[in-house]
Design an enzyme around this catalytic site. Sequence first.
Site, PDB file in Angstrom:
ATOM      1  N   HIS A   7     -14.874   5.853   2.157  1.00  0.00           N
ATOM      2  CA  HIS A   7     -13.913   5.035   2.904  1.00  0.00           C
ATOM      3  C   HIS A   7     -12.941   5.863   3.745  1.00  0.00           C
ATOM      4  O   HIS A   7     -12.310   5.347   4.664  1.00  0.00           O
ATOM      5  CB  HIS A   7     -13.170   4.139   1.906  1.00  0.00           C
ATOM      6  CG  HIS A   7     -11.704   4.365   1.765  1.00  0.00           C
ATOM      7  ND1 HIS A   7     -11.151   5.503   1.205  1.00  0.00           N
ATOM      8  CD2 HIS A   7     -10.647   3.573   2.116  1.00  0.00           C
ATOM      9  CE1 HIS A   7      -9.836   5.406   1.213  1.00  0.00           C
ATOM     10  NE2 HIS A   7      -9.497   4.255   1.756  1.00  0.00           N
TER      11      HIS A   7
ATOM     12  N   HIS B 151      -7.507  -2.176  -5.076  1.00  0.00           N
ATOM     13  CA  HIS B 151      -7.641  -2.712  -3.726  1.00  0.00           C
ATOM     14  C   HIS B 151      -8.271  -4.102  -3.732  1.00  0.00           C
ATOM     15  O   HIS B 151      -7.976  -4.921  -2.860  1.00  0.00           O
ATOM     16  CB  HIS B 151      -8.427  -1.734  -2.842  1.00  0.00           C
ATOM     17  CG  HIS B 151      -7.614  -0.553  -2.407  1.00  0.00           C
ATOM     18  ND1 HIS B 151      -7.527   0.590  -3.153  1.00  0.00           N
ATOM     19  CD2 HIS B 151      -6.831  -0.357  -1.305  1.00  0.00           C
ATOM     20  CE1 HIS B 151      -6.731   1.458  -2.534  1.00  0.00           C
ATOM     21  NE2 HIS B 151      -6.294   0.903  -1.426  1.00  0.00           N
TER      22      HIS B 151
ATOM     23  N   HIS C 140     -10.269   5.575   7.960  1.00  0.00           N
ATOM     24  CA  HIS C 140      -8.821   5.692   8.108  1.00  0.00           C
ATOM     25  C   HIS C 140      -8.474   6.717   9.187  1.00  0.00           C
ATOM     26  O   HIS C 140      -7.700   6.430  10.111  1.00  0.00           O
ATOM     27  CB  HIS C 140      -8.196   6.115   6.780  1.00  0.00           C
ATOM     28  CG  HIS C 140      -7.909   4.983   5.850  1.00  0.00           C
ATOM     29  ND1 HIS C 140      -6.756   4.242   5.907  1.00  0.00           N
ATOM     30  CD2 HIS C 140      -8.634   4.459   4.824  1.00  0.00           C
ATOM     31  CE1 HIS C 140      -6.772   3.311   4.968  1.00  0.00           C
ATOM     32  NE2 HIS C 140      -7.913   3.427   4.288  1.00  0.00           N
TER      33      HIS C 140
ATOM     34  N   HIS D 207      -4.887   5.923  -5.845  1.00  0.00           N
ATOM     35  CA  HIS D 207      -6.032   6.574  -5.214  1.00  0.00           C
ATOM     36  C   HIS D 207      -6.553   7.690  -6.126  1.00  0.00           C
ATOM     37  O   HIS D 207      -5.901   8.072  -7.095  1.00  0.00           O
ATOM     38  CB  HIS D 207      -5.632   7.170  -3.865  1.00  0.00           C
ATOM     39  CG  HIS D 207      -5.543   6.157  -2.774  1.00  0.00           C
ATOM     40  ND1 HIS D 207      -6.558   5.933  -1.878  1.00  0.00           N
ATOM     41  CD2 HIS D 207      -4.564   5.280  -2.442  1.00  0.00           C
ATOM     42  CE1 HIS D 207      -6.223   4.986  -1.034  1.00  0.00           C
ATOM     43  NE2 HIS D 207      -5.002   4.566  -1.361  1.00  0.00           N
TER      44      HIS D 207
ATOM     45  N   HIS E 227     -11.171  -2.522   4.008  1.00  0.00           N
ATOM     46  CA  HIS E 227     -11.259  -2.498   2.547  1.00  0.00           C
ATOM     47  C   HIS E 227     -12.115  -3.626   2.004  1.00  0.00           C
ATOM     48  O   HIS E 227     -12.673  -3.511   0.907  1.00  0.00           O
ATOM     49  CB  HIS E 227      -9.866  -2.487   1.926  1.00  0.00           C
ATOM     50  CG  HIS E 227      -9.353  -1.102   1.722  1.00  0.00           C
ATOM     51  ND1 HIS E 227      -9.666  -0.357   0.613  1.00  0.00           N
ATOM     52  CD2 HIS E 227      -8.596  -0.296   2.514  1.00  0.00           C
ATOM     53  CE1 HIS E 227      -9.116   0.837   0.702  1.00  0.00           C
ATOM     54  NE2 HIS E 227      -8.459   0.904   1.849  1.00  0.00           N
TER      55      HIS E 227
ATOM     56  N   PHE F  95      -1.530   7.119   4.395  1.00  0.00           N
ATOM     57  CA  PHE F  95      -1.415   6.106   3.347  1.00  0.00           C
ATOM     58  C   PHE F  95      -0.164   5.248   3.498  1.00  0.00           C
ATOM     59  O   PHE F  95      -0.186   4.047   3.230  1.00  0.00           O
ATOM     60  CB  PHE F  95      -1.394   6.766   1.960  1.00  0.00           C
ATOM     61  CG  PHE F  95      -2.754   7.183   1.454  1.00  0.00           C
ATOM     62  CD1 PHE F  95      -3.907   6.849   2.134  1.00  0.00           C
ATOM     63  CD2 PHE F  95      -2.874   7.914   0.277  1.00  0.00           C
ATOM     64  CE1 PHE F  95      -5.152   7.227   1.666  1.00  0.00           C
ATOM     65  CE2 PHE F  95      -4.115   8.305  -0.209  1.00  0.00           C
ATOM     66  CZ  PHE F  95      -5.246   7.957   0.489  1.00  0.00           C
TER      67      PHE F  95
ATOM     68  N   HIS G  83       0.834  -1.207   0.000  1.00  0.00           N
ATOM     69  CA  HIS G  83       0.000   0.000   0.000  1.00  0.00           C
ATOM     70  C   HIS G  83       0.864   1.251   0.000  1.00  0.00           C
ATOM     71  O   HIS G  83       0.585   2.218  -0.710  1.00  0.00           O
ATOM     72  CB  HIS G  83      -0.938  -0.005   1.207  1.00  0.00           C
ATOM     73  CG  HIS G  83      -2.054   0.985   1.098  1.00  0.00           C
ATOM     74  ND1 HIS G  83      -2.034   2.209   1.723  1.00  0.00           N
ATOM     75  CD2 HIS G  83      -3.226   0.952   0.411  1.00  0.00           C
ATOM     76  CE1 HIS G  83      -3.143   2.869   1.450  1.00  0.00           C
ATOM     77  NE2 HIS G  83      -3.881   2.133   0.638  1.00  0.00           N
TER      78      HIS G  83
END
Length: 431
Positions: free
Chosen positions: A175, A52, A179, A43, A209, A196, A22
């Site tokens: 989403h 993903h 995070h 992204h 995810h 990230f 990632h």
Amino acid sequence: MKRMKCLPPEDPRSFFQQAKVHCAYCNGSYVQSSHTNLGLQIHFSWLFLPFHRMYLHFYERILGSLIQDPTFALPFWNWDHEDGMAIAEMFKDPESPLFDGLRNVYHLPSNKPLDLRWDRVTEDKPFERIRDDNYARVYELMVSGAQRRLEFFGPKYRAGDPPPAGGGGTSERLHNMAHLWTGGHNQQFGEDMGNFYSAGRDPIFYVHHCNVDRLWNVWKTIGGFRFDFDDYDYLNTSFLFYDENSDLIKIKVKDVLDPQALGLEYEDRPIPWRNSRPVPTAAMGPRYVDPSKITSPSAFPLVLEKVTTVMVPRPKKGRTAKEKSAASEILVVEGIELEGDKVVQFEVVINDDPDNPSGPSNSEFAGSFLNIPHVHGNNGHNKFVTGLRMDITELLEDIGAENDDQIQVTLVPKKSDGPVTIGGLKIEYSS
């Protein structure tokens, strides 16, 4: 997970290396193979969901192989249902390989549901309010704001294009908050989940995810124009992953669009947010403020330091049902300039009281912007310019503004770690 964490760090199947996947793809480590002057970012574009899914697919296969169980399946964090909004107990035991010490300790209690509207300040909201706002937010980002695939997936991103900037489609915006909310409150850069580069270090990242991936499936069952892209460049975009045998595998987007072809099936779960269409406030209708408090369009670009209201003209009013079916009306906040490694967030309301702006459960709430810290590009520069797109077709119906020739848009800044400049606002149409 215990076995994966015990593998030598140089083993591509190890948790150490899996977490780096990632970081590498999402934090400016790679360049495009045929355009080495351009960074690669998965992204903020139509690649977010398929990438993903690939990542989870190989991660799951590796875990299954470590226990000799080809039927092993990852669970999903069902945060779009009230029974699954809190962090599951299995992730809280410090002796468990599922534990991560860099989580927000205030959000670990079982009575703390994920707050999709968390402002980084308020921690004492009633459960019912969080639940209702969460359902309304999921409705906005899955239903009313995601009627077109471009709005749901995010902008197109082809070889030779510069790395897409923040914003993304509604699937990604949905989403983001998990995070930020899960990441360490006392970490300089929000580690692990809140950045990230480090998000993959937290085992909860993968079940989060899985739910995002599940919601991709759900979105396609809602109907209308909700289907995958059939664009050649999209279908043939490829990535490299190590499989359970430590073999390097090239996989294309077209290989993962059919979940059944991957042996993927999600348990059926209720979707209560499907019936959570926001309702207009009691004082429905334009709440035009004192003209002296309206910001002139000529004042843009401006640094968003306070609640800011501007009148935005509509190119067409009173659109027919046929016209709405042909194209959605999109409110665009353009020229959003910020530092990529800073948390930046603001909300947008329409025809609302700027002194008491509505939340997601009210129709006047149009959407929000949230940047998760990351490195943008591969050239050492981290300032970028992006935009925010919100489908307001249904919203205008609900607040009785379809025949207005302009709308009153208010930008409401929330707690951020750096300045954000807004270039302007406009309305366009998306087919």
